[in-house]
Scaffold this motif. Sequence first.
Motif, PDB file in Angstrom:
ATOM      1  N   PHE B 150       0.872  -1.174   0.000  1.00 18.41           N
ATOM      2  CA  PHE B 150       0.000   0.000   0.000  1.00 18.41           C
ATOM      3  C   PHE B 150       0.912   1.228   0.000  1.00 18.41           C
ATOM      4  CE2 PHE B 150      -2.479   3.441   1.775  1.00 18.41           C
ATOM      5  CZ  PHE B 150      -3.657   3.345   1.057  1.00 18.41           C
ATOM      6  N   ILE B 151       0.798   2.027  -1.028  1.00 16.94           N
ATOM      7  CA  ILE B 151       1.739   3.133  -1.179  1.00 16.94           C
ATOM      8  C   ILE B 151       1.158   4.430  -0.631  1.00 16.94           C
ATOM      9  CG2 ILE B 151       2.983   4.522  -2.892  1.00 16.94           C
ATOM     10  CD1 ILE B 151       2.662   1.407  -4.294  1.00 16.94           C
ATOM     11  N   GLN B 152       1.821   4.953   0.401  1.00 20.94           N
ATOM     12  CA  GLN B 152       1.354   6.190   1.035  1.00 20.94           C
ATOM     13  C   GLN B 152       1.845   7.388   0.229  1.00 20.94           C
ATOM     14  OE1 GLN B 152      -0.477   6.318   3.834  1.00 20.94           O
ATOM     15  NE2 GLN B 152      -0.082   4.409   4.961  1.00 20.94           N
ATOM     16  N   LEU B 153       1.018   8.417   0.232  1.00 18.15           N
ATOM     17  CA  LEU B 153       1.402   9.662  -0.437  1.00 18.15           C
ATOM     18  C   LEU B 153       1.804  10.694   0.612  1.00 18.15           C
ATOM     19  CD1 LEU B 153      -1.694   9.293  -2.580  1.00 18.15           C
ATOM     20  CD2 LEU B 153       0.459   9.795  -3.712  1.00 18.15           C
ATOM     21  N   VAL B 154       2.777  11.507   0.251  1.00 17.46           N
ATOM     22  CA  VAL B 154       3.233  12.588   1.122  1.00 17.46           C
ATOM     23  C   VAL B 154       3.280  13.836   0.250  1.00 17.46           C
ATOM     24  CG1 VAL B 154       5.221  13.445   2.397  1.00 17.46           C
ATOM     25  CG2 VAL B 154       4.578  11.044   2.590  1.00 17.46           C
ATOM     26  N   MET B 173       7.360   1.502  -0.462  1.00 22.91           N
ATOM     27  CA  MET B 173       7.494   2.680  -1.329  1.00 22.91           C
ATOM     28  C   MET B 173       6.618   3.828  -0.833  1.00 22.91           C
ATOM     29  SD  MET B 173       6.477   2.681  -5.387  1.00 22.91           S
ATOM     30  CE  MET B 173       5.685   4.107  -6.095  1.00 22.91           C
ATOM     31  N   ILE B 174       7.150   5.032  -0.973  1.00 21.65           N
ATOM     32  CA  ILE B 174       6.407   6.246  -0.611  1.00 21.65           C
ATOM     33  C   ILE B 174       6.401   7.163  -1.823  1.00 21.65           C
ATOM     34  CG2 ILE B 174       6.474   8.333   0.838  1.00 21.65           C
ATOM     35  CD1 ILE B 174       7.875   6.425   2.941  1.00 21.65           C
ATOM     36  N   TYR B 175       5.281   7.826  -2.011  1.00 26.54           N
ATOM     37  CA  TYR B 175       5.118   8.681  -3.191  1.00 26.54           C
ATOM     38  C   TYR B 175       5.105  10.123  -2.720  1.00 26.54           C
ATOM     39  CZ  TYR B 175       3.005   9.953  -7.760  1.00 26.54           C
ATOM     40  OH  TYR B 175       2.729  10.480  -9.000  1.00 26.54           O
ATOM     41  N   TYR B 176       6.122  10.885  -3.105  1.00 19.05           N
ATOM     42  CA  TYR B 176       6.155  12.297  -2.732  1.00 19.05           C
ATOM     43  C   TYR B 176       5.586  13.162  -3.861  1.00 19.05           C
ATOM     44  CZ  TYR B 176       7.655  16.952  -1.451  1.00 19.05           C
ATOM     45  OH  TYR B 176       7.656  18.291  -1.167  1.00 19.05           O
ATOM     46  N   ILE B 177       4.547  13.933  -3.533  1.00 18.87           N
ATOM     47  CA  ILE B 177       3.924  14.833  -4.500  1.00 18.87           C
ATOM     48  C   ILE B 177       4.755  16.117  -4.530  1.00 18.87           C
ATOM     49  CG2 ILE B 177       1.834  16.161  -5.009  1.00 18.87           C
ATOM     50  CD1 ILE B 177       0.325  13.919  -3.369  1.00 18.87           C
ATOM     51  N   LYS B 208      13.271   3.103   3.010  1.00 21.32           N
ATOM     52  CA  LYS B 208      12.053   3.254   2.201  1.00 21.32           C
ATOM     53  C   LYS B 208      12.396   3.895   0.858  1.00 21.32           C
ATOM     54  CE  LYS B 208       9.288   2.180   5.704  1.00 21.32           C
ATOM     55  NZ  LYS B 208       8.447   0.995   5.758  1.00 21.32           N
ATOM     56  N   ASN B 209      11.802   3.374  -0.184  1.00 22.28           N
ATOM     57  CA  ASN B 209      12.018   3.959  -1.504  1.00 22.28           C
ATOM     58  C   ASN B 209      11.040   5.102  -1.705  1.00 22.28           C
ATOM     59  OD1 ASN B 209      13.917   1.819  -2.509  1.00 22.28           O
ATOM     60  ND2 ASN B 209      12.126   0.576  -2.005  1.00 22.28           N
ATOM     61  N   VAL B 210      11.597   6.280  -1.967  1.00 28.27           N
ATOM     62  CA  VAL B 210      10.727   7.438  -2.138  1.00 28.27           C
ATOM     63  C   VAL B 210      10.777   7.896  -3.595  1.00 28.27           C
ATOM     64  CG1 VAL B 210      10.207   9.781  -1.363  1.00 28.27           C
ATOM     65  CG2 VAL B 210      11.213   8.141   0.241  1.00 28.27           C
ATOM     66  N   VAL B 211       9.604   7.951  -4.202  1.00 28.23           N
ATOM     67  CA  VAL B 211       9.559   8.436  -5.583  1.00 28.23           C
ATOM     68  C   VAL B 211       8.941   9.827  -5.607  1.00 28.23           C
ATOM     69  CG1 VAL B 211       9.305   6.084  -6.476  1.00 28.23           C
ATOM     70  CG2 VAL B 211       7.262   7.500  -6.143  1.00 28.23           C
ATOM     71  N   ILE B 212       9.266  10.570  -6.634  1.00 28.90           N
ATOM     72  CA  ILE B 212       8.685  11.904  -6.803  1.00 28.90           C
ATOM     73  C   ILE B 212       7.795  11.887  -8.051  1.00 28.90           C
ATOM     74  CG2 ILE B 212       9.164  14.372  -7.145  1.00 28.90           C
ATOM     75  CD1 ILE B 212      11.899  13.924  -5.861  1.00 28.90           C
ATOM     76  N   GLY B 213       6.635  12.470  -7.906  1.00 30.00           N
ATOM     77  CA  GLY B 213       5.722  12.549  -9.035  1.00 30.00           C
ATOM     78  C   GLY B 213       5.023  13.892  -9.081  1.00 30.00           C
ATOM     79  N   PHE B 214       4.297  14.163 -10.135  1.00 31.43           N
ATOM     80  CA  PHE B 214       3.554  15.399 -10.441  1.00 31.43           C
ATOM     81  C   PHE B 214       4.485  16.407 -11.118  1.00 31.43           C
ATOM     82  CE2 PHE B 214      -0.583  15.434  -7.801  1.00 31.43           C
ATOM     83  CZ  PHE B 214      -0.603  14.059  -7.711  1.00 31.43           C
ATOM     84  N   GLY B 215       4.170  16.751 -12.325  1.00 34.64           N
ATOM     85  CA  GLY B 215       4.924  17.793 -13.041  1.00 34.64           C
ATOM     86  C   GLY B 215       6.204  17.299 -13.678  1.00 34.64           C
TER      87      GLY B 215
END
Lengths: 409, 266
Positions: B150-154, B173-177, B208-215
Amino acid sequence: MKLRKKIPLIDQHDHNGFWGGKFGGSFIPETLKKPVEDLTREFSKLRNNKKFLKKRDYYFKNYIGSPTSLVKLENLSNHLGGAQIWAKVVSEANGGAHKIYNATVHALICKAMGKKYIVGDTGAGYAGKMLSMAAKKFGLKCKIFMGAKDIKRQKPNCDAMRKNGAEIVPVYSGSQTLVDAVSECMRYWVSNCDTTHMCVGSTVGPNIFVKICGWSTAQISRELKIQITQEFKKIPKKIKLINCVGGGSSAYGFWSEFIDFKKSRIELIGVEAGGPKNSKLHAAPLSRNAKIGILHGAASYVCQNNEGQINDTESISAGLDYPGVSPIHCFLKDTKRARYTYATDEEALKAHVMVTKFEKLNPSLEPSHAFAEAIKIAPKLSKDTIIIVNSCGDAKKDRDILKERLGKN
Amino acid sequence: MSSLINRAFSNAKNENRPALLTYTVAGDNTKKKSLEILKSISNYVDICELGFPHNTPIADGGQIQTSAYRAIKNGIKINDVFSIAKNFKKIKKNKPIILMGYYNMIYQYNENKFLEKCKKSKVDGLIVVDLPYPENKNFASKCKKKGINFIQLVSPTTSQIRLKKIIKDSHDMIYYISMLSTTGGKLKVSPKKILEKYNKIKKQNKSKNVVIGFGITEKTIKSLKKADGLVVGSAICKEISKSIEKRQNAVTNVTNIVKRLKNKIL
């Protein structure tokens, strides 16, 4: 699931924001968590702040024009026979509808939080018009999101918004009505929540917006309670409070002081938009048994398909043309405190014609749905039954639709 | 055993680059086409996100909305999304796939049934846009039990206290907006600022693997290559729209843009 007494309904939710354990909540993107939490904290401070309450009451009285009158519809009652029909003429409020209460409170909150920009959604254009008025009054910059279809059918309110200096942002996605306007407004807030305050136009959306709106419109029933007591010396034994329900802000405001009464003494009747007579589409999730779903950040009964896609709705009344409904009305339905039914477009039009024929009252298409129910049940009721309809909007904005459907000006 | 998602990140790390994640909408513009696109781009992508489209997407910008409406119009159903995932996994069994969407779809399907179906279709992870912490606690733990990430958003608005709690409750995995925006917005924050916040998240728990998304587009991807992973969605959806409009082959065009994205972060 049970209603509690002596606690405003807006406060009867659990710590996750759910009424009756399953309606409401805050299903929001992570980005909105902080602004929603900030707003929640600020509102709970302000509603207990004497200075803020004084300010609210000042503007309710001197700006909105409270109290709006309670009048007996003598001619209509005589014509129909049976129950006495009364109207609470909320459309006397500044701007012509109940939406001014919520708009004024949101503008005051926006000011208190030090934000200069305010955005809101609108269907019939009343929420937008009132927000643009309040924004102008309190020196805020205002943007209104409105479905392209609604912009066309509610031109008079659009003109008013522009005159007040607000920018109208047309929304072309989906069905181009209120549901899409609310989505687009929320998206805008996601992108601008650091500088901008959002006003949700009804008792829908994430928990805090349901509360703020309900807290604002509750003024209607505070006035009504005093007026009934003055008029009848004490609260009569058989009352029926009839209100149209789209998102449900005027209905909650009309009922909030009376929820603790027994149903047999004060019956609460909500009338949803049944849509055109032979159409499958409608905007009546409560009375036509829609399933629970999540829409715009809250769980409520929602017109949707099996997959969870939100259905298109159809109603002559832009203000009721919404697939979801307030979680507090879902709660009132499931606890059986309120009864919900619907009126079709044709019934609402007929009711509008009848009311305007007999009375000096010009209810918009939204409350015309409520009048349709009153007209239907009044003849079957005893003379000592008091029906009160919330005439919560004025038909000026419906000029074009009425002309088209009835051929009158 | 380490999850496929974890392994995808370590593979990328071994090659000294961020993982590339793509987002496409299931059924855009047809079931068949979206599977073909997925298969083709997965040769260059480390993790595939597959959207299950909703018609009231409150956090998506214009590009993804267009893709979602197009897919729904063409009749995509949740079960089709699962069958696309399943067929994809049949030939790409080690490529992680993450489903992404809005909670009402899961709620109507029934949480348990939905997760059962994810498991059967070999879905590796889930992102639910409108189910934030702590409301997602129960569902997140159900996912964990089923071996689904379950991937949490930050987001930039997430407070420090919240951040700690979210990371503690997160899986692999964590998803950084990257910014205050819906998907597909123009990057309005400098990459330096984004990476500062990113580092703060990383500092909490390096594993934790942190990805960046948006833009993130061809223009901006290079400037953020220090991250564990980068997600590109709207730029791809836009390419699909463009290909349809110009009556060109969407599979080829999308594959080309993904190749170019990959080259920028090598």
